[in-house]
Scaffold this motif. Structure first.
Motif, PDB file in Angstrom:
ATOM      1  N   VAL A   1       0.825  -1.205   0.000  1.00 38.74           N
ATOM      2  CA  VAL A   1       0.000   0.000   0.000  1.00 38.74           C
ATOM      3  C   VAL A   1       0.857   1.252   0.000  1.00 38.74           C
ATOM      4  O   VAL A   1       0.359   2.347  -0.241  1.00 38.74           O
ATOM      5  CB  VAL A   1      -0.995   0.054   1.193  1.00 38.74           C
ATOM      6  CG1 VAL A   1      -2.052  -1.016   1.055  1.00 38.74           C
ATOM      7  CG2 VAL A   1      -0.274  -0.009   2.506  1.00 38.74           C
ATOM      8  N   VAL A   2       2.133   1.111   0.294  1.00 44.14           N
ATOM      9  CA  VAL A   2       3.064   2.233   0.282  1.00 44.14           C
ATOM     10  C   VAL A   2       4.128   1.948  -0.765  1.00 44.14           C
ATOM     11  O   VAL A   2       4.685   0.853  -0.811  1.00 44.14           O
ATOM     12  CB  VAL A   2       3.730   2.428   1.668  1.00 44.14           C
ATOM     13  CG1 VAL A   2       4.791   3.517   1.614  1.00 44.14           C
ATOM     14  CG2 VAL A   2       2.693   2.745   2.721  1.00 44.14           C
ATOM     15  N   PHE A   3       4.403   2.946  -1.619  1.00 52.63           N
ATOM     16  CA  PHE A   3       5.506   2.818  -2.575  1.00 52.63           C
ATOM     17  C   PHE A   3       6.616   3.758  -2.150  1.00 52.63           C
ATOM     18  O   PHE A   3       6.413   4.957  -1.975  1.00 52.63           O
ATOM     19  CB  PHE A   3       5.081   3.166  -4.004  1.00 52.63           C
ATOM     20  CG  PHE A   3       6.255   3.180  -4.946  1.00 52.63           C
ATOM     21  CD1 PHE A   3       6.743   1.988  -5.456  1.00 52.63           C
ATOM     22  CD2 PHE A   3       6.887   4.361  -5.281  1.00 52.63           C
ATOM     23  CE1 PHE A   3       7.849   1.985  -6.293  1.00 52.63           C
ATOM     24  CE2 PHE A   3       7.994   4.371  -6.113  1.00 52.63           C
ATOM     25  CZ  PHE A   3       8.473   3.180  -6.621  1.00 52.63           C
ATOM     26  N   GLU A   4       7.797   3.190  -1.979  1.00 55.17           N
ATOM     27  CA  GLU A   4       8.998   3.946  -1.661  1.00 55.17           C
ATOM     28  C   GLU A   4      10.123   3.278  -2.442  1.00 55.17           C
ATOM     29  O   GLU A   4      10.337   2.072  -2.310  1.00 55.17           O
ATOM     30  CB  GLU A   4       9.251   3.892  -0.147  1.00 55.17           C
ATOM     31  CG  GLU A   4      10.273   4.845   0.351  1.00 55.17           C
ATOM     32  CD  GLU A   4      10.342   4.857   1.878  1.00 55.17           C
ATOM     33  OE1 GLU A   4      10.876   5.819   2.408  1.00 55.17           O
ATOM     34  OE2 GLU A   4       9.858   3.912   2.529  1.00 55.17           O
ATOM     35  N   GLY A   5      10.816   4.030  -3.289  1.00 52.94           N
ATOM     36  CA  GLY A   5      11.847   3.458  -4.151  1.00 52.94           C
ATOM     37  C   GLY A   5      12.834   2.572  -3.411  1.00 52.94           C
ATOM     38  O   GLY A   5      13.271   1.536  -3.905  1.00 52.94           O
ATOM     39  N   LEU A   6      13.143   2.953  -2.196  1.00 51.76           N
ATOM     40  CA  LEU A   6      14.080   2.216  -1.349  1.00 51.76           C
ATOM     41  C   LEU A   6      13.650   0.762  -1.142  1.00 51.76           C
ATOM     42  O   LEU A   6      14.478  -0.130  -1.043  1.00 51.76           O
ATOM     43  CB  LEU A   6      14.172   2.933  -0.003  1.00 51.76           C
ATOM     44  CG  LEU A   6      15.212   2.504   0.991  1.00 51.76           C
ATOM     45  CD1 LEU A   6      16.601   2.804   0.461  1.00 51.76           C
ATOM     46  CD2 LEU A   6      14.998   3.240   2.299  1.00 51.76           C
ATOM     47  N   ASN A   7      12.340   0.517  -1.081  1.00 47.58           N
ATOM     48  CA  ASN A   7      11.821  -0.818  -0.770  1.00 47.58           C
ATOM     49  C   ASN A   7      11.356  -1.609  -1.988  1.00 47.58           C
ATOM     50  O   ASN A   7      10.818  -2.697  -1.837  1.00 47.58           O
ATOM     51  CB  ASN A   7      10.660  -0.693   0.222  1.00 47.58           C
ATOM     52  CG  ASN A   7      11.110  -0.103   1.536  1.00 47.58           C
ATOM     53  OD1 ASN A   7      12.217  -0.341   1.983  1.00 47.58           O
ATOM     54  ND2 ASN A   7      10.274   0.702   2.146  1.00 47.58           N
ATOM     55  N   PHE A   8      11.538  -1.054  -3.187  1.00 49.42           N
ATOM     56  CA  PHE A   8      11.038  -1.722  -4.384  1.00 49.42           C
ATOM     57  C   PHE A   8      12.132  -2.003  -5.416  1.00 49.42           C
ATOM     58  O   PHE A   8      11.844  -2.139  -6.593  1.00 49.42           O
ATOM     59  CB  PHE A   8       9.920  -0.901  -5.036  1.00 49.42           C
ATOM     60  CG  PHE A   8       8.573  -1.127  -4.417  1.00 49.42           C
ATOM     61  CD1 PHE A   8       7.686  -2.041  -4.967  1.00 49.42           C
ATOM     62  CD2 PHE A   8       8.191  -0.435  -3.287  1.00 49.42           C
ATOM     63  CE1 PHE A   8       6.442  -2.258  -4.402  1.00 49.42           C
ATOM     64  CE2 PHE A   8       6.943  -0.636  -2.716  1.00 49.42           C
ATOM     65  CZ  PHE A   8       6.070  -1.548  -3.271  1.00 49.42           C
ATOM     66  N   SER A   9      13.374  -2.055  -5.008  1.00 45.16           N
ATOM     67  CA  SER A   9      14.496  -2.374  -5.902  1.00 45.16           C
ATOM     68  C   SER A   9      14.538  -1.478  -7.132  1.00 45.16           C
ATOM     69  O   SER A   9      14.736  -1.934  -8.249  1.00 45.16           O
ATOM     70  CB  SER A   9      14.439  -3.843  -6.333  1.00 45.16           C
ATOM     71  OG  SER A   9      14.404  -4.685  -5.219  1.00 45.16           O
ATOM     72  N   VAL A  10      14.348  -0.196  -6.935  1.00 47.12           N
ATOM     73  CA  VAL A  10      14.401   0.766  -8.033  1.00 47.12           C
ATOM     74  C   VAL A  10      15.851   1.127  -8.306  1.00 47.12           C
ATOM     75  O   VAL A  10      16.650   1.274  -7.384  1.00 47.12           O
ATOM     76  CB  VAL A  10      13.580   2.032  -7.672  1.00 47.12           C
ATOM     77  CG1 VAL A  10      13.728   3.097  -8.729  1.00 47.12           C
ATOM     78  CG2 VAL A  10      12.122   1.664  -7.471  1.00 47.12           C
TER      79      VAL A  10
END
Length: 155
Positions: free
Chosen positions: A134-143
């Motif tokens: 439910v939260v998008f943060e680049g740090l947690n999505f292997s961006v």
């Protein structure tokens, strides 16, 4: 009660027994009071979900690594894209992002986003690289650093 009285060597046994007696008496009085009060009145607000609790706790932190997120609305309804600022407040980034449309946002790895249905306010989920939340943060999505990523908004 006897064990407690025996283990406390700096207080007399009689004082400990009297203290325990008063605790039991207070406990009984409290139970009686709660019984006569009956159940708590129903709340007008629904219980907060785990997702809402998670969102409430999120806030941005200072970041140095930028990237571009392309938020793609894959739902059947318009949504609102929201950034959580440094104090944890929800800041509207894009209102009424229509179904099957994309919004590009330059951001930092440490900036969380959430998305809500434009009509109901219900939280929607993000899907990026097979991970959903439910939260998008680049740090947690292997961006990738200084790259661009497509982030799907799903039910």
């Amino acid at each position: 009660d006897e064990v407690l009285a025996r283990d406390i060597n700096f207080v007399s046994r009689e004082a400990v027994k009297e203290y325990i007696f008063h605790l039991r008496k207070e406990n009984t009085a409290l139970k009686e009071m709660l019984t006569t009060m009956g159940p708590a009145p129903p709340s007008n607000q629904p219980a907060e979900t785990a997702d809402e609790t998670k969102v409430r706790a999120m806030k941005s932190s200072r970041g140095q690594i930028k990237f571009t997120a392309h938020f793609s609305n894959q739902t059947e309804a318009p949504v609102n894209l929201i950034w959580k600022d440094y104090e944890g407040k929800e800041v509207l980034v894009r209102q009424f992002l229509e179904p099957k449309t994309v919004h590009g946002e330059s951001t930092f790895f440490t900036h969380p986003f959430l998305v809500r249905d434009s009509t109901s306010g219900k939280l929607r989920r993000f899907n990026c690289h097979g991970k959903q939340d439910v939260v998008f943060e680049g740090l947690n999505f292997s961006v990738e650093h200084n790259g661009a990523v497509i982030v799907e908004i799903i039910e």
